[in-house]
Design a protein around this motif. Structure first.
Motif, short mmCIF file in Angstrom:
data_model
loop_
_atom_site.label_atom_id
_atom_site.label_comp_id
_atom_site.label_asym_id
_atom_site.label_seq_id
_atom_site.Cartn_x
_atom_site.Cartn_y
_atom_site.Cartn_z
N UNK A 70 -11.86 21.60 10.81
CA UNK A 70 -13.11 21.23 10.15
C UNK A 70 -12.98 20.01 9.22
N UNK A 71 -11.89 19.26 9.35
CA UNK A 71 -11.66 18.05 8.55
C UNK A 71 -11.37 16.87 9.49
N UNK A 72 -11.71 15.67 9.02
CA UNK A 72 -11.21 14.46 9.66
C UNK A 72 -9.79 14.26 9.14
N UNK A 73 -8.86 13.89 10.02
CA UNK A 73 -7.45 13.80 9.65
C UNK A 73 -6.94 12.37 9.87
N UNK A 74 -6.42 11.80 8.80
CA UNK A 74 -5.85 10.45 8.82
C UNK A 74 -4.42 10.53 8.31
N UNK A 75 -3.61 9.53 8.66
CA UNK A 75 -2.23 9.49 8.18
C UNK A 75 -1.91 8.10 7.66
N UNK A 76 -1.06 8.06 6.64
CA UNK A 76 -0.53 6.78 6.17
C UNK A 76 0.39 6.22 7.24
N UNK A 77 0.08 5.03 7.72
CA UNK A 77 0.87 4.48 8.81
C UNK A 77 2.20 3.92 8.34
N UNK A 78 2.29 3.61 7.07
CA UNK A 78 3.55 3.12 6.51
C UNK A 78 4.17 4.19 5.62
N UNK A 79 5.48 4.31 5.71
CA UNK A 79 6.17 5.36 4.97
C UNK A 79 6.14 5.11 3.46
N UNK A 80 5.87 6.18 2.72
CA UNK A 80 5.79 6.12 1.27
C UNK A 80 6.94 6.89 0.63
N UNK A 81 7.11 6.67 -0.67
CA UNK A 81 8.04 7.50 -1.42
C UNK A 81 7.43 8.90 -1.52
N UNK A 82 8.22 9.87 -1.95
CA UNK A 82 7.76 11.26 -2.01
C UNK A 82 6.44 11.38 -2.76
N UNK A 83 5.48 12.03 -2.11
CA UNK A 83 4.13 12.29 -2.66
C UNK A 83 3.37 11.01 -3.00
N UNK A 84 3.73 9.91 -2.37
CA UNK A 84 3.06 8.63 -2.64
C UNK A 84 1.80 8.43 -1.83
N UNK A 85 0.79 7.82 -2.46
CA UNK A 85 -0.47 7.55 -1.79
C UNK A 85 -0.94 6.10 -1.97
N UNK A 86 -0.31 5.37 -2.86
CA UNK A 86 -0.77 4.02 -3.20
C UNK A 86 0.14 2.95 -2.59
N UNK A 87 -0.34 1.71 -2.61
CA UNK A 87 0.43 0.59 -2.07
C UNK A 87 1.81 0.50 -2.72
#
Length: 182
Positions: free
Chosen positions: A52-69
Protein backbone atom coordinates in the motif's frame (compact mmCIF):
# COMPACT_ATOMS: atom_id res chain seq x y z
CA UNK A 1 -1.08 -5.73 -10.30
CA UNK A 2 1.46 -7.23 -7.88
CA UNK A 3 5.12 -6.43 -7.21
CA UNK A 4 7.61 -8.52 -9.18
CA UNK A 5 10.14 -10.10 -6.80
CA UNK A 6 12.61 -10.97 -9.56
CA UNK A 7 12.67 -7.37 -10.85
CA UNK A 8 13.18 -6.08 -7.30
CA UNK A 9 16.11 -8.51 -6.85
CA UNK A 10 17.66 -7.38 -10.14
CA UNK A 11 17.25 -3.73 -9.12
CA UNK A 12 19.06 -4.42 -5.85
CA UNK A 13 21.90 -6.12 -7.76
CA UNK A 14 22.13 -3.10 -10.06
CA UNK A 15 22.60 -0.75 -7.10
CA UNK A 16 25.60 -2.79 -5.89
CA UNK A 17 25.49 -1.34 -2.38
CA UNK A 18 28.07 -2.74 0.04
CA UNK A 19 26.34 -1.37 3.15
CA UNK A 20 22.74 -0.54 3.85
CA UNK A 21 20.24 0.81 1.34
CA UNK A 22 17.82 3.64 2.09
CA UNK A 23 14.24 2.83 1.07
CA UNK A 24 11.84 5.73 1.04
CA UNK A 25 8.19 4.74 1.18
CA UNK A 26 5.29 7.08 0.44
CA UNK A 27 1.65 6.80 1.45
CA UNK A 28 -0.99 9.52 1.59
CA UNK A 29 1.53 12.34 1.52
CA UNK A 30 3.60 10.82 4.33
CA UNK A 31 7.20 9.69 3.88
CA UNK A 32 9.06 7.08 5.87
CA UNK A 33 12.75 6.13 5.60
CA UNK A 34 13.53 2.43 5.96
CA UNK A 35 17.08 1.05 6.05
CA UNK A 36 17.89 -2.39 4.69
CA UNK A 37 20.96 -4.58 4.96
CA UNK A 38 21.54 -7.04 2.17
CA UNK A 39 19.47 -8.31 -0.72
CA UNK A 40 17.01 -10.46 1.23
CA UNK A 41 16.15 -7.64 3.65
CA UNK A 42 15.80 -5.17 0.74
CA UNK A 43 13.47 -7.46 -1.22
CA UNK A 44 11.37 -8.41 1.82
CA UNK A 45 10.87 -4.79 2.87
CA UNK A 46 10.02 -3.72 -0.68
CA UNK A 47 7.38 -6.46 -0.90
CA UNK A 48 6.02 -5.66 2.57
CA UNK A 49 5.67 -1.91 2.03
CA UNK A 50 4.54 -2.14 -1.58
CA UNK A 51 1.20 -3.59 -0.46
CA UNK A 52 0.00 0.00 0.00
CA UNK A 53 3.04 2.32 -0.36
CA UNK A 54 5.07 3.65 -3.27
CA UNK A 55 8.62 2.34 -2.79
CA UNK A 56 11.76 4.21 -3.80
CA UNK A 57 15.44 3.54 -3.06
CA UNK A 58 18.51 5.72 -2.77
CA UNK A 59 20.50 4.85 -5.85
CA UNK A 60 23.78 5.91 -4.29
CA UNK A 61 25.12 4.27 -1.16
CA UNK A 62 24.91 6.31 2.03
CA UNK A 63 26.51 6.11 5.45
CA UNK A 64 24.48 4.26 8.10
CA UNK A 65 20.95 5.71 8.37
CA UNK A 66 21.84 8.47 5.91
CA UNK A 67 19.24 10.24 3.80
CA UNK A 68 20.93 13.47 2.68
CA UNK A 69 23.52 14.34 0.03
CA UNK A 70 26.20 14.73 2.70
CA UNK A 71 25.52 11.10 3.72
CA UNK A 72 26.26 9.64 0.27
CA UNK A 73 29.61 7.83 0.39
CA UNK A 74 29.79 5.96 -2.95
CA UNK A 75 28.56 6.50 -6.49
CA UNK A 76 28.51 3.42 -8.73
CA UNK A 77 25.92 4.36 -11.36
CA UNK A 78 25.10 7.21 -13.67
CA UNK A 79 21.40 7.28 -14.39
CA UNK A 80 19.00 9.12 -16.65
CA UNK A 81 15.28 9.69 -16.18
CA UNK A 82 13.48 10.04 -19.52
CA UNK A 83 9.87 11.22 -19.45
CA UNK A 84 7.36 12.57 -21.93
CA UNK A 85 6.39 16.17 -21.35
CA UNK A 86 2.82 16.21 -20.05
CA UNK A 87 0.62 17.77 -17.43
CA UNK A 88 1.74 16.99 -13.87
CA UNK A 89 -0.14 14.08 -12.32
CA UNK A 90 -1.39 12.81 -15.69
CA UNK A 91 -0.23 9.48 -17.08
CA UNK A 92 1.49 9.46 -20.44
CA UNK A 93 -0.56 8.62 -23.49
CA UNK A 94 0.56 5.79 -25.76
CA UNK A 95 1.93 8.38 -28.20
CA UNK A 96 3.84 10.24 -25.44
CA UNK A 97 5.26 6.96 -24.14
CA UNK A 98 6.40 6.09 -27.68
CA UNK A 99 8.26 9.42 -27.89
CA UNK A 100 10.07 8.61 -24.62
CA UNK A 101 10.90 5.13 -25.92
CA UNK A 102 12.36 6.64 -29.11
CA UNK A 103 14.59 9.03 -27.14
CA UNK A 104 15.73 6.20 -24.85
CA UNK A 105 16.56 4.17 -27.96
CA UNK A 106 18.67 7.00 -29.40
CA UNK A 107 20.63 7.31 -26.16
CA UNK A 108 21.16 3.55 -25.93
CA UNK A 109 22.34 3.42 -29.54
CA UNK A 110 25.04 5.98 -28.74
CA UNK A 111 25.78 4.75 -25.19
CA UNK A 112 24.91 1.04 -25.27
CA UNK A 113 26.11 -0.65 -22.06
CA UNK A 114 23.04 0.15 -20.00
CA UNK A 115 20.25 -1.28 -17.91
CA UNK A 116 16.90 0.08 -19.12
CA UNK A 117 14.00 0.10 -16.68
CA UNK A 118 10.42 1.09 -17.35
CA UNK A 119 9.54 3.92 -14.95
CA UNK A 120 5.80 3.96 -15.58
CA UNK A 121 5.57 6.90 -17.96
CA UNK A 122 9.07 6.70 -19.39
CA UNK A 123 12.40 5.04 -18.75
CA UNK A 124 15.33 5.01 -16.37
CA UNK A 125 18.72 4.23 -17.86
CA UNK A 126 21.42 2.99 -15.45
CA UNK A 127 25.08 3.01 -16.46
CA UNK A 128 27.68 1.30 -14.28
CA UNK A 129 30.64 3.59 -13.66
CA UNK A 130 33.94 3.28 -11.85
CA UNK A 131 33.14 3.69 -8.15
CA UNK A 132 33.57 7.23 -6.87
CA UNK A 133 34.28 7.46 -3.14
CA UNK A 134 32.85 10.73 -1.86
CA UNK A 135 34.17 12.83 0.99
CA UNK A 136 34.06 16.46 2.04
CA UNK A 137 36.77 17.35 -0.46
CA UNK A 138 35.28 16.02 -3.71
CA UNK A 139 31.51 15.88 -3.09
CA UNK A 140 30.68 19.31 -4.51
CA UNK A 141 32.96 19.01 -7.55
CA UNK A 142 31.64 15.53 -8.38
CA UNK A 143 28.06 16.78 -8.02
CA UNK A 144 28.80 19.70 -10.38
CA UNK A 145 30.33 17.31 -12.94
CA UNK A 146 27.22 15.14 -12.76
CA UNK A 147 24.94 18.16 -13.18
CA UNK A 148 26.90 19.34 -16.24
CA UNK A 149 26.72 15.87 -17.77
CA UNK A 150 22.94 15.71 -17.14
CA UNK A 151 22.54 19.11 -18.81
CA UNK A 152 24.55 17.87 -21.81
CA UNK A 153 22.25 14.84 -22.16
CA UNK A 154 19.15 17.04 -21.84
CA UNK A 155 20.38 19.41 -24.56
CA UNK A 156 21.46 16.63 -26.89
CA UNK A 157 18.52 14.25 -26.52
CA UNK A 158 15.62 16.28 -25.13
CA UNK A 159 12.85 17.11 -27.59
CA UNK A 160 9.68 19.17 -27.53
CA UNK A 161 7.90 15.94 -26.49
CA UNK A 162 10.46 14.41 -24.12
CA UNK A 163 12.62 15.72 -21.28
CA UNK A 164 15.66 14.27 -19.59
CA UNK A 165 14.99 15.05 -15.94
CA UNK A 166 17.83 16.41 -13.86
CA UNK A 167 18.67 13.64 -11.40
CA UNK A 168 22.19 14.77 -10.63
CA UNK A 169 21.81 15.07 -6.87
CA UNK A 170 23.58 12.22 -5.11
CA UNK A 171 20.79 11.67 -2.56
CA UNK A 172 18.28 10.96 -5.35
CA UNK A 173 15.76 8.21 -4.83
CA UNK A 174 14.20 6.36 -7.75
CA UNK A 175 11.23 4.01 -7.86
CA UNK A 176 12.30 0.44 -7.18
CA UNK A 177 11.87 -1.59 -10.36
CA UNK A 178 9.27 -4.30 -9.89
CA UNK A 179 7.16 -2.32 -7.44
CA UNK A 180 3.71 -0.96 -8.26
CA UNK A 181 2.38 2.58 -8.03
CA UNK A 182 -0.29 3.76 -5.62
Amino acid sequence: MKPNKEDIEQFYDLLSHDGETNLRVFKGGKVKNIFTKGKEDFVNKCLFYNKDHDVYAGVNERSASGTKTVDVVKVKNFFLDIDPIREKGVNATKEQFTHAKTVAGKIIKEYPNVTKILSGNGFHLYYKIKTIILDGKNRESEQLKRKALMNDFAKKFGTKEVKIDSVHDFARVMRVAGTVSF
